[in-house]
Design a protein around this motif. Structure first.
Motif, PDB file in Angstrom:
ATOM      1  N   ASP A  27      38.348  53.786  39.971  1.00 28.01           N
ATOM      2  CA  ASP A  27      36.810  53.431  39.858  1.00 28.01           C
ATOM      3  C   ASP A  27      36.175  54.004  41.155  1.00 28.01           C
ATOM      4  O   ASP A  27      34.707  53.871  41.078  1.00 28.01           O
ATOM      5  CB  ASP A  27      36.683  51.902  39.527  1.00 28.01           C
ATOM      6  CG  ASP A  27      37.091  51.591  38.545  1.00 28.01           C
ATOM      7  OD1 ASP A  27      37.405  52.205  37.571  1.00 28.01           O
ATOM      8  OD2 ASP A  27      37.297  50.285  38.430  1.00 28.01           O
ATOM      9  N   HIS A  28      36.575  54.396  42.178  1.00 24.73           N
ATOM     10  CA  HIS A  28      36.145  54.583  43.436  1.00 24.73           C
ATOM     11  C   HIS A  28      35.983  55.984  43.642  1.00 24.73           C
ATOM     12  O   HIS A  28      35.554  56.705  44.921  1.00 24.73           O
ATOM     13  CB  HIS A  28      36.812  54.001  44.820  1.00 24.73           C
ATOM     14  CG  HIS A  28      36.715  52.357  44.572  1.00 24.73           C
ATOM     15  ND1 HIS A  28      35.567  51.775  45.405  1.00 24.73           N
ATOM     16  CD2 HIS A  28      37.559  51.353  44.001  1.00 24.73           C
ATOM     17  CE1 HIS A  28      35.887  50.572  45.235  1.00 24.73           C
ATOM     18  NE2 HIS A  28      36.855  50.436  44.334  1.00 24.73           N
ATOM     19  N   LEU A  30      38.246  51.936  52.389  1.00 25.28           N
ATOM     20  CA  LEU A  30      38.297  50.953  51.141  1.00 25.28           C
ATOM     21  C   LEU A  30      39.688  49.940  51.471  1.00 25.28           C
ATOM     22  O   LEU A  30      40.810  50.234  51.593  1.00 25.28           O
ATOM     23  CB  LEU A  30      38.841  51.732  49.911  1.00 25.28           C
ATOM     24  CG  LEU A  30      37.787  52.838  49.649  1.00 25.28           C
ATOM     25  CD1 LEU A  30      38.304  53.729  48.451  1.00 25.28           C
ATOM     26  CD2 LEU A  30      36.241  52.186  49.465  1.00 25.28           C
ATOM     27  N   GLY A  48      43.215  42.425  44.743  1.00 22.67           N
ATOM     28  CA  GLY A  48      43.892  43.534  44.524  1.00 22.67           C
ATOM     29  C   GLY A  48      45.450  43.662  45.536  1.00 22.67           C
ATOM     30  O   GLY A  48      45.689  42.362  45.665  1.00 22.67           O
ATOM     31  N   THR A  56      34.184  49.113  52.489  1.00 30.37           N
ATOM     32  CA  THR A  56      34.220  48.221  51.630  1.00 30.37           C
ATOM     33  C   THR A  56      35.356  47.252  51.379  1.00 30.37           C
ATOM     34  O   THR A  56      36.493  47.836  51.624  1.00 30.37           O
ATOM     35  CB  THR A  56      34.278  49.206  50.037  1.00 30.37           C
ATOM     36  OG1 THR A  56      33.100  49.862  50.123  1.00 30.37           O
ATOM     37  CG2 THR A  56      34.397  48.370  48.843  1.00 30.37           C
ATOM     38  N   ASP A  88      42.387  49.445  40.801  1.00 26.54           N
ATOM     39  CA  ASP A  88      41.445  50.123  40.347  1.00 26.54           C
ATOM     40  C   ASP A  88      40.720  51.296  41.113  1.00 26.54           C
ATOM     41  O   ASP A  88      39.798  51.581  41.230  1.00 26.54           O
ATOM     42  CB  ASP A  88      40.217  49.192  40.077  1.00 26.54           C
ATOM     43  CG  ASP A  88      40.671  48.299  38.955  1.00 26.54           C
ATOM     44  OD1 ASP A  88      41.318  48.551  38.188  1.00 26.54           O
ATOM     45  OD2 ASP A  88      40.075  46.929  38.810  1.00 26.54           O
ATOM     46  N   GLN A  95      41.244  46.095  50.342  1.00 24.42           N
ATOM     47  CA  GLN A  95      41.545  45.114  49.560  1.00 24.42           C
ATOM     48  C   GLN A  95      42.290  43.865  50.101  1.00 24.42           C
ATOM     49  O   GLN A  95      43.296  43.743  50.895  1.00 24.42           O
ATOM     50  CB  GLN A  95      42.396  45.320  48.121  1.00 24.42           C
ATOM     51  CG  GLN A  95      41.620  46.262  47.444  1.00 24.42           C
ATOM     52  CD  GLN A  95      42.025  46.542  45.952  1.00 24.42           C
ATOM     53  OE1 GLN A  95      43.407  46.451  45.812  1.00 24.42           O
ATOM     54  NE2 GLN A  95      41.413  46.846  44.971  1.00 24.42           N
ATOM     55  N   GLN A  96      41.646  42.577  50.049  1.00 25.13           N
ATOM     56  CA  GLN A  96      42.037  41.344  50.618  1.00 25.13           C
ATOM     57  C   GLN A  96      43.624  40.913  50.363  1.00 25.13           C
ATOM     58  O   GLN A  96      44.186  40.389  50.839  1.00 25.13           O
ATOM     59  CB  GLN A  96      41.104  40.375  50.799  1.00 25.13           C
ATOM     60  CG  GLN A  96      39.746  40.599  51.254  1.00 25.13           C
ATOM     61  CD  GLN A  96      38.851  39.364  50.998  1.00 25.13           C
ATOM     62  OE1 GLN A  96      39.052  38.556  50.034  1.00 25.13           O
ATOM     63  NE2 GLN A  96      37.759  39.418  51.718  1.00 25.13           N
ATOM     64  N   TYR A 144      44.166  43.448  56.094  1.00 22.99           N
ATOM     65  CA  TYR A 144      42.935  44.252  55.855  1.00 22.99           C
ATOM     66  C   TYR A 144      41.984  44.079  57.027  1.00 22.99           C
ATOM     67  O   TYR A 144      41.223  44.913  57.320  1.00 22.99           O
ATOM     68  CB  TYR A 144      42.202  43.911  54.437  1.00 22.99           C
ATOM     69  CG  TYR A 144      41.552  42.800  54.415  1.00 22.99           C
ATOM     70  CD1 TYR A 144      40.017  42.691  54.994  1.00 22.99           C
ATOM     71  CD2 TYR A 144      42.148  41.314  54.610  1.00 22.99           C
ATOM     72  CE1 TYR A 144      39.389  41.534  55.047  1.00 22.99           C
ATOM     73  CE2 TYR A 144      41.545  40.148  54.555  1.00 22.99           C
ATOM     74  CZ  TYR A 144      40.225  39.989  54.681  1.00 22.99           C
ATOM     75  OH  TYR A 144      39.277  38.839  54.872  1.00 22.99           O
ATOM     76  N   GLU A 183      37.279  44.127  49.025  1.00 25.24           N
ATOM     77  CA  GLU A 183      37.233  43.606  47.878  1.00 25.24           C
ATOM     78  C   GLU A 183      38.213  42.455  47.826  1.00 25.24           C
ATOM     79  O   GLU A 183      39.189  42.600  48.477  1.00 25.24           O
ATOM     80  CB  GLU A 183      37.580  44.658  46.727  1.00 25.24           C
ATOM     81  CG  GLU A 183      36.695  45.734  46.738  1.00 25.24           C
ATOM     82  CD  GLU A 183      37.240  46.868  45.339  1.00 25.24           C
ATOM     83  OE1 GLU A 183      36.385  47.820  44.974  1.00 25.24           O
ATOM     84  OE2 GLU A 183      38.363  46.634  45.096  1.00 25.24           O
ATOM     85  N   ALA A 184      37.843  41.467  47.096  1.00 27.33           N
ATOM     86  CA  ALA A 184      38.720  40.348  46.965  1.00 27.33           C
ATOM     87  C   ALA A 184      40.003  40.653  46.137  1.00 27.33           C
ATOM     88  O   ALA A 184      39.755  41.583  45.197  1.00 27.33           O
ATOM     89  CB  ALA A 184      38.096  39.296  46.545  1.00 27.33           C
TER      90      ALA A 184
END
Length: 200
Positions: free
Chosen positions: A180-181, A143, A171, A166, A177, A145-146, A153, A168-169
């Motif tokens: 949520d995962h 997981l 973060g 995964t 969050d 985040q950019q 990352y 994500e943009a």
């Protein structure tokens, strides 16, 4: 059944992600033992502490299941390549011996208040611990985040290519969050040896 959560550098089992994971397990998987060890602040003490936890699990024949954040992600990689199993890595450190050049000297763990020093020897120990290859990329869920302000990352994206990644943009390094995962995290960890969550 066990899951081991490994926190990052300058962190603790009291960190937000560790606490969220504990709460999730208590609610959905009370039959699982979640182990959240306090990882020593200096790397020279880490192998003995983690092997004492991991080796009995492996010796029992149970598959190893790890969740690792930041430096804990690096340590999870180190353990999986030794013992097999599955790991979920959250904004994992890649080549931390390069990152730690900026941390040479004295530090205080903000959770425990313990003072310690990062030395050049510690950096070389980290370098020696890094697995040369990823034997089974499918053993990792990563997981990223950019917006991670601490780690690039793209290094983890490249290292764990072929795994379940995964990106994500936005973060940040804390992984915004994260809660949520958690459902997907535990689904992945138990995909090859299913454990059903408790019905709500």
């Amino acid at each position: 059944m066990h899951v081991v959560y490994l926190h990052g550098f300058l962190s603790s089992p009291q960190s937000e992600k560790a606490q969220l994971t504990q709460a999730y397990v208590a609610e959905h998987y009370p039959q699982i033992s979640l182990i959240t060890p306090q990882i020593p602040n200096t790397i020279d003490a880490v192998p003995a502490v983690l092997h004492k936890i991991i080796e009995p699990i492996v010796a029992s024949g149970e598959p190893l299941r790890l969740i690792g954040s930041s430096m804990g992600g690096f340590l999870s990689n180190w353990l999986i390549e030794q013992f097999g199993g599955r790991a979920v890595l959250i904004n994992p450190a890649v080549a931390p011996y390069n990152l730690m050049q900026d941390y040479l000297g004295k530090h205080t763990n903000p959770y425990s208040g313990e003072e310690f020093y990062v030395t050049a020897d510690h950096i070389e120990q980290l370098r020696a611990m890094e697995p040369a290859v990823i034997a089974e990329p499918a053993a990792y869920k990563v997981l990223l985040q950019q917006g991670d302000e601490t780690l690039d990352y793209r290094l983890a994206e490249a290292r764990y290519s072929g795994g379940d990644i995964t990106v994500e943009a936005g973060g940040d390094h804390s992984f915004v969050d994260f809660a949520d995962h958690l459902e997907d995290i535990f689904t992945f960890l138990f995909a090859t040896n299913p454990v059903a969550p408790i019905a709500q």
